[in-house]
Design an enzyme around this catalytic site. Sequence first.
Site, short mmCIF file in Angstrom:
data_model
loop_
_atom_site.label_atom_id
_atom_site.label_comp_id
_atom_site.label_asym_id
_atom_site.label_seq_id
_atom_site.Cartn_x
_atom_site.Cartn_y
_atom_site.Cartn_z
N ASP A 136 0.80 -1.23 0.00
CA ASP A 136 0.00 0.00 0.00
C ASP A 136 0.83 1.27 0.00
O ASP A 136 0.29 2.36 -0.22
CB ASP A 136 -0.93 0.02 1.21
CG ASP A 136 -1.99 -1.06 1.13
OD1 ASP A 136 -2.62 -1.19 0.07
OD2 ASP A 136 -2.19 -1.78 2.12
N ARG A 277 -19.09 -4.07 -16.35
CA ARG A 277 -18.42 -5.32 -16.02
C ARG A 277 -17.38 -5.04 -14.93
O ARG A 277 -16.75 -3.99 -14.93
CB ARG A 277 -17.72 -5.93 -17.24
CG ARG A 277 -18.68 -6.36 -18.35
CD ARG A 277 -19.51 -7.57 -17.91
NE ARG A 277 -20.31 -8.09 -19.01
CZ ARG A 277 -21.51 -7.65 -19.35
NH1 ARG A 277 -22.06 -6.66 -18.66
NH2 ARG A 277 -22.17 -8.18 -20.36
N THR A 284 -3.72 -11.50 -6.38
CA THR A 284 -2.66 -11.58 -7.40
C THR A 284 -1.72 -10.37 -7.26
O THR A 284 -0.55 -10.45 -7.63
CB THR A 284 -3.23 -11.59 -8.83
OG1 THR A 284 -3.97 -10.39 -9.07
CG2 THR A 284 -4.14 -12.79 -9.04
N ARG A 286 -0.48 -9.24 -4.63
CA ARG A 286 0.56 -9.54 -3.64
C ARG A 286 1.51 -10.64 -4.12
O ARG A 286 2.54 -10.88 -3.49
CB ARG A 286 -0.07 -10.05 -2.34
CG ARG A 286 -0.87 -9.02 -1.56
CD ARG A 286 -1.27 -9.59 -0.21
NE ARG A 286 -2.06 -8.68 0.58
CZ ARG A 286 -1.55 -7.69 1.32
NH1 ARG A 286 -0.24 -7.52 1.34
NH2 ARG A 286 -2.33 -6.90 2.01
#
Length: 360
Positions: A136, A277, A284, A286
Amino acid sequence: MKRIGMLTSGGDCQALNATMRGVAKGLYNTFEDVEVYGFLEGYKGLIYGNYVKMKPSDFSGILTKGGTILGSSRQPFKLIDEPTPEGLNKVEEMKKNYNKLKLDALVVLGGNGSQKTANRLSQEGLNVIGLPKTIDNDIWGTDMTFGFQSAVDVATQAIDCIHTTACSHNRVFIVEVMGHKVGWITLHAGIASGADIILIPEIPYDIAKVCEALDRRTKQGKGFSILAVAEGAISKEVAALPKKERKAAVAAAAAKYPSVAYEVADKIKEYSGMDIRVTVPGHTQRGGSPDSYDRVISSLFGAEAVELIKNKDFGKLVVMRNNEVTAIPMEESAGKLKYVSPDDSVVKYAKRLGISFGDE
């Protein structure tokens, strides 16, 4: 003889092994006689005394390997003073195991919560060095954390892949990017992938403004649009509520929708009738191998940690500032988050490029 402990705590990321390797190689090349002890599953290993005595060969071939060879677990700082299920005092057990191994230092690779615990242990008298891990990039005091750029690369590629199918079918797609409290990954991945709208927690959105941005693209002859939405994105209406009511509103939405992206999609459809959509790359972001940038800074962070150990300069968090690796007192960073400012230059220039943040 130098005896050094290491642990990886909290969520995993691509560059944990690379950083441990940087520490280990620095230790083996700095001290003639050194023993490295790896605590298994983060602070859990330190509490229960679960560790392995590591060899130089354990750190060979892991520069490119994602995840963590020591395993990890979450040990929330707010629960640090609560006893374990067996009734053990967590802090005292960690101190006991540190002293039992006669460690000269403990190196903690972790994010905000992990570094708060590291600072607590430092205040309890242990020799601790912190290394800033989080996808992050929200640890206060450092311009960059290891794991961030690799996560941005994964999120960017996910949006790149959506671009081709969105263009082929003339559809509006929402790609949900990790980030509950801060929007650094979404901001950078959104810009890197050419997203048309970026929604992040720090800039509450107005669904009418989001739909206006979509309408502008339609009028410009653009048949598709891409929204990069942080998992912690929040509307202006909810953000304006008192804290207790805001938490209740967020909880109600979480009970109704699989995630924030689906909530945003539902609001757009209700407001404009557009067919949306949703794609959620999830964990994924990480996973996989660290990119070249993360391999470099991980190695440098590890080397700086060894320099601090050599100088007996403990209670420090290794950071990057102005493209230079240095260190700051742990207590300066512990408990603080580095948010995206709505006035950040990256946000400013993204808006100049025509990217909407749903706020104006």
